[in-house]
Design a protein around this motif. Structure first.
Motif, PDB file in Angstrom:
ATOM      1  N   LYS A  76       7.797   6.297  -7.955  1.00 27.32           N
ATOM      2  CA  LYS A  76       7.150   4.984  -7.946  1.00 27.32           C
ATOM      3  C   LYS A  76       7.217   4.421  -6.537  1.00 27.32           C
ATOM      4  CE  LYS A  76       8.228   3.690 -12.702  1.00 27.32           C
ATOM      5  NZ  LYS A  76       8.876   2.701 -13.556  1.00 27.32           N
ATOM      6  N   CYS A  77       6.328   3.477  -6.218  1.00 23.59           N
ATOM      7  CA  CYS A  77       6.338   2.852  -4.890  1.00 23.59           C
ATOM      8  C   CYS A  77       7.295   1.662  -4.886  1.00 23.59           C
ATOM      9  CB  CYS A  77       4.944   2.351  -4.525  1.00 23.59           C
ATOM     10  SG  CYS A  77       3.703   3.650  -4.380  1.00 23.59           S
ATOM     11  N   ASN A  78       8.145   1.598  -3.871  1.00 22.03           N
ATOM     12  CA  ASN A  78       9.013   0.432  -3.700  1.00 22.03           C
ATOM     13  C   ASN A  78       8.222  -0.660  -3.005  1.00 22.03           C
ATOM     14  OD1 ASN A  78      11.028   2.053  -4.643  1.00 22.03           O
ATOM     15  ND2 ASN A  78      12.042   2.323  -2.682  1.00 22.03           N
ATOM     16  N   LYS A  79       8.576  -1.917  -3.297  1.00 20.01           N
ATOM     17  CA  LYS A  79       7.907  -3.025  -2.618  1.00 20.01           C
ATOM     18  C   LYS A  79       8.138  -2.883  -1.115  1.00 20.01           C
ATOM     19  CE  LYS A  79       7.660  -7.340  -4.180  1.00 20.01           C
ATOM     20  NZ  LYS A  79       8.067  -8.693  -4.557  1.00 20.01           N
ATOM     21  N   PRO A  80       7.046  -2.881  -0.313  1.00 19.24           N
ATOM     22  CA  PRO A  80       7.229  -2.702   1.128  1.00 19.24           C
ATOM     23  C   PRO A  80       7.748  -3.979   1.799  1.00 19.24           C
ATOM     24  CG  PRO A  80       4.888  -2.840   0.567  1.00 19.24           C
ATOM     25  CD  PRO A  80       5.659  -3.044  -0.701  1.00 19.24           C
ATOM     26  N   LEU A  81       8.139  -3.849   3.057  1.00 22.09           N
ATOM     27  CA  LEU A  81       8.577  -5.020   3.818  1.00 22.09           C
ATOM     28  C   LEU A  81       7.344  -5.733   4.363  1.00 22.09           C
ATOM     29  CD1 LEU A  81      11.510  -3.440   5.848  1.00 22.09           C
ATOM     30  CD2 LEU A  81      11.711  -5.103   4.000  1.00 22.09           C
TER      31      LEU A  81
END
Length: 193
Positions: A76-81
């Protein structure tokens, strides 16, 4: 005949990286496999992974060419900065194909020059890196721009001309300024000679 052999092709226990099938299939492998054509099998992805359609569980069918669709689990994709902007929503992880919308703080702009943008979680990661940067065209006294754009994208060039009796930052009557990540290559400015 050869055709008969092909139609008898069976499917072996599938190897699913970051995913698995029910435990009893492993315990009684020789009983269940190879599986016959048209037989269906469910699998689930480990925590933090998802099928290509974005679900935790998937279903595959045994065909003459093996399992279809090929069972795969994607991270899954982590929330980016994101600096100088905010995300809509509070989720920390995103499934494949899920979208994440963000908005830049006043005075900051997305890579396309807008104030809001959307990125999508794809099997290999985010479709693009969310970013909010200041890329305003500076006010120009004693000169004119050759474009009406108020915001420039990265690596775009801005051409300007100074009025009679004034010179550009580089000492010419016309000058090009390139929009770089750190700011302008040469800040547009017209000063008296």
């Amino acid at each position: 005949n050869v055709q008969g052999e092909c139609s008898n092709k069976h499917c072996d226990l599938p190897h699913i990286e970051n995913g698995r099938i029910a435990q009893y299939y492993y315990n009684f492998k020789s009983y269940y496999f190879p599986m016959r054509k048209e037989k269906k099998l469910s699998y689930s992805c480990m925590v933090g992974y998802t099928t290509e359609t974005g679900t935790q569980d998937g279903r595959i069918t045994c065909t003459a060419n093996g399992w279809s669709p090929v069972p795969r689990c994607y991270r899954k994709c982590n929330k980016p900065l994101l600096e100088n902007g905010i995300f809509y929503g509070t989720e920390m992880y995103f499934k494949i194909h899920e979208k994440l919308q963000y908005k830049c703080n006043p005075g900051y702009h997305t890579p396309s020059g807008g104030t809001e943008d959307t990125v999508q979680c794809q099997p290999e990661g985010w479709s693009s890196q969310p970013s909010c940067t200041k890329k305003f065209v500076p006010n120009l006294h004693h000169g004119n721009y050759f474009t009406a754009q108020q915001v420039l994208r990265l690596n775009e060039t801005l051409l300007y001309k100074c009025d009679e009796g004034y010179r550009t930052a580089g000492g010419n009557t016309t000058e090009e300024a390139v929009c770089l990540t750190r700011g302008w290559s040469l800040t547009p400015n017209c000063s008296s000679m």
